[in-house]
Enzyme design. Structure first.
Site, PDB file in Angstrom:
ATOM      1  N   ARG A 161      -9.632  -7.633   3.955  1.00 48.30           N
ATOM      2  CA  ARG A 161      -8.480  -7.223   4.769  1.00 48.30           C
ATOM      3  C   ARG A 161      -8.422  -5.700   4.901  1.00 48.30           C
ATOM      4  O   ARG A 161      -8.196  -5.158   5.982  1.00 48.30           O
ATOM      5  CB  ARG A 161      -7.196  -7.748   4.100  1.00 48.30           C
ATOM      6  CG  ARG A 161      -5.881  -7.420   4.829  1.00 48.30           C
ATOM      7  CD  ARG A 161      -4.735  -7.985   3.993  1.00 48.30           C
ATOM      8  NE  ARG A 161      -3.417  -7.867   4.617  1.00 48.30           N
ATOM      9  CZ  ARG A 161      -2.555  -6.885   4.396  1.00 48.30           C
ATOM     10  NH1 ARG A 161      -2.903  -5.889   3.586  1.00 48.30           N
ATOM     11  NH2 ARG A 161      -1.371  -6.871   4.979  1.00 48.30           N
TER      12      ARG A 161
ATOM     13  N   GLN B  97       0.402 -11.841   9.731  1.00 47.87           N
ATOM     14  CA  GLN B  97       1.069 -10.746   9.012  1.00 47.87           C
ATOM     15  C   GLN B  97       0.449  -9.384   9.284  1.00 47.87           C
ATOM     16  O   GLN B  97       1.141  -8.365   9.324  1.00 47.87           O
ATOM     17  CB  GLN B  97       1.040 -11.057   7.508  1.00 47.87           C
ATOM     18  CG  GLN B  97       1.869 -10.128   6.650  1.00 47.87           C
ATOM     19  CD  GLN B  97       1.092  -9.638   5.444  1.00 47.87           C
ATOM     20  OE1 GLN B  97      -0.037  -9.194   5.564  1.00 47.87           O
ATOM     21  NE2 GLN B  97       1.714  -9.724   4.276  1.00 47.87           N
TER      22      GLN B  97
ATOM     23  N   SER C 219       4.045  -6.680   2.436  1.00 46.89           N
ATOM     24  CA  SER C 219       2.754  -6.558   3.116  1.00 46.89           C
ATOM     25  C   SER C 219       1.619  -7.006   2.190  1.00 46.89           C
ATOM     26  O   SER C 219       1.514  -8.178   1.834  1.00 46.89           O
ATOM     27  CB  SER C 219       2.564  -5.116   3.596  1.00 46.89           C
ATOM     28  OG  SER C 219       1.394  -4.984   4.353  1.00 46.89           O
ATOM     29  N   LEU C 220       0.781  -6.066   1.758  1.00 47.33           N
ATOM     30  CA  LEU C 220      -0.313  -6.368   0.838  1.00 47.33           C
ATOM     31  C   LEU C 220       0.157  -7.149  -0.379  1.00 47.33           C
ATOM     32  O   LEU C 220      -0.526  -8.051  -0.874  1.00 47.33           O
ATOM     33  CB  LEU C 220      -0.950  -5.043   0.403  1.00 47.33           C
ATOM     34  CG  LEU C 220      -1.965  -5.083  -0.731  1.00 47.33           C
ATOM     35  CD1 LEU C 220      -3.220  -5.798  -0.286  1.00 47.33           C
ATOM     36  CD2 LEU C 220      -2.278  -3.672  -1.195  1.00 47.33           C
TER      37      LEU C 220
ATOM     38  N   GLN D 225       0.830  -1.193   0.000  1.00 49.10           N
ATOM     39  CA  GLN D 225       0.000   0.000   0.000  1.00 49.10           C
ATOM     40  C   GLN D 225       0.870   1.251   0.000  1.00 49.10           C
ATOM     41  O   GLN D 225       1.880   1.317   0.696  1.00 49.10           O
ATOM     42  CB  GLN D 225      -0.887  -0.022   1.244  1.00 49.10           C
ATOM     43  CG  GLN D 225      -2.056   0.920   1.175  1.00 49.10           C
ATOM     44  CD  GLN D 225      -3.091   0.593   2.231  1.00 49.10           C
ATOM     45  OE1 GLN D 225      -3.278  -0.565   2.596  1.00 49.10           O
ATOM     46  NE2 GLN D 225      -3.771   1.593   2.731  1.00 49.10           N
TER      47      GLN D 225
ATOM     48  N   HIS E 171       0.552  -3.221  10.793  1.00 53.99           N
ATOM     49  CA  HIS E 171       1.604  -4.111  11.300  1.00 53.99           C
ATOM     50  C   HIS E 171       1.962  -3.804  12.758  1.00 53.99           C
ATOM     51  O   HIS E 171       3.106  -3.836  13.162  1.00 53.99           O
ATOM     52  CB  HIS E 171       2.834  -4.091  10.369  1.00 53.99           C
ATOM     53  CG  HIS E 171       2.489  -4.562   8.998  1.00 53.99           C
ATOM     54  ND1 HIS E 171       2.186  -5.884   8.729  1.00 53.99           N
ATOM     55  CD2 HIS E 171       2.329  -3.883   7.838  1.00 53.99           C
ATOM     56  CE1 HIS E 171       1.860  -5.984   7.452  1.00 53.99           C
ATOM     57  NE2 HIS E 171       1.933  -4.799   6.898  1.00 53.99           N
TER      58      HIS E 171
END
Length: 307
Positions: free
Chosen positions: A115, A245, A90-91, A11, A196
């Protein structure tokens, strides 16, 4: 023979117009966008291709970016360029898993939509924050915040760029402490939550319930998980790792170093922007790094890597 990794941004890489040239030039890419629109009941063309406020809202950003990266990858693979391993920041890990064969495209897109909603709504607006700490070693940052409650490391991106996350006041205080301790800069990020961070543990638990509805597929190639920076070859580990995660630190630098240790010498960043390429140059300048973010990039990169 070069070992190739496809890597996918997280992102923040999104921008209006991303993927439009792929949609207009490829039936395969067009099908990914059209399927996403149908699945999510969102006009993905308007969301991704036109100037709009929704694109930067987490609940929309995640689905838009994953749809775009998967559409681009369809074209790259059709041209004959295939990875030996995948990874995503991440994403971007959802793209990595899908391209590695572990998840159907439609499931990856549907999951990141959920999510995004969970991550945006779990912590009330204003209560969480993130800050990029520049020009300071990770170990010094860890030492500097260890006695502060409510702040942890979100991303180990590359040497000299670490992101912290947590309660707004704690992040602001940590940023001040780290600047005084010698950080070149401490920049509060324009994000909608403390990504996170342990504050999002509930979002991870809710996401785990959503993933129970998804059938994973055997991996065709390995991917590298953000949570441990290890290769994943058994898809049965994936749901647990993706749930973790959401609230765990992203170990991107270690992930890249692990791939290099396994013989990867060529990285292809697929998606808008060049964030990961920038990180790679700070991690190891000896590896080759390519970007595919426009239609013109495809011919150039594929030609060089498949001849």
């Amino acid at each position: 023979m070069a070992k190739i990794a496809f890597i996918y941004p997280g992102q923040g890489a999104q921008k209006p117009g991303m993927g439009k040239d792929f949609y207009e030039n490829s039936e395969l890419a067009k099908a990914v966008y059209d399927k996403a629109s149908e699945l999510l009941q969102i006009d993905m063309k308007a969301l991704c291709f036109e100037e709009n406020e929704k694109l930067d809202l987490t609940e929309y950003t995640q689905a838009a970016l994953v749809t775009t990266c998967l559409a681009m990858t369809k074209v790259v693979e059709e041209r004959g360029l295939k990875p030996d391993v995948t990874a995503g920041l991440s994403l971007g890990e959802y793209c990595a898993i899908s391209v590695a064969g572990g998840m159907k495209e439609e499931d990856a897109i549907s999951l990141v939509r959920k999510r995004g909603i969970l991550m945006q709504n779990t912590v009330p607006a204003g209560e969480g924050a993130m800050a990029a700490i520049l020009g300071m070693d990770a170990s010094v940052i860890e030492e500097g915040i260890k006695d502060l409650e409510g702040v942890t490391v979100a991303n180990y991106n590359c040497p000299g760029q670490i992101v912290i996350t947590g309660e707004t006041k704690a992040v602001e205080k940590a940023a001040e402490i780290l600047k005084e301790a010698g950080a070149k800069r401490a920049v509060l990020l324009n994000v909608s939550g403390p990504f996170h961070s342990p504050m999002l543990k509930q979002a991870g638990e809710e996401l785990a319930k959503e993933m129970e509805k998804v059938e994973m597929e055997p991996l065709q190639i390995p991917y590298v998980t953000n949570v441990t920076a290890e290769y994943v070859t058994d898809i049965r580990e994936t749901k647990k790792l993706l749930a973790e995660q959401v609230a765990a630190s992203v170990r991107w630098q270690e992930s890249v170093e692990r791939m290099i240790a396994e013989g990867v010498d060529t990285f292809v960043e697929i998606g808008p922007g060049k964030t990961l390429a920038g990180f790679l140059r700070k991690i190891d300048r000896s590896v080759k790094v390519y970007n595919i973010g426009t239609w013109e990039d495809v011919d150039k990169v594929v030609l060089e890597l498949t001849v």
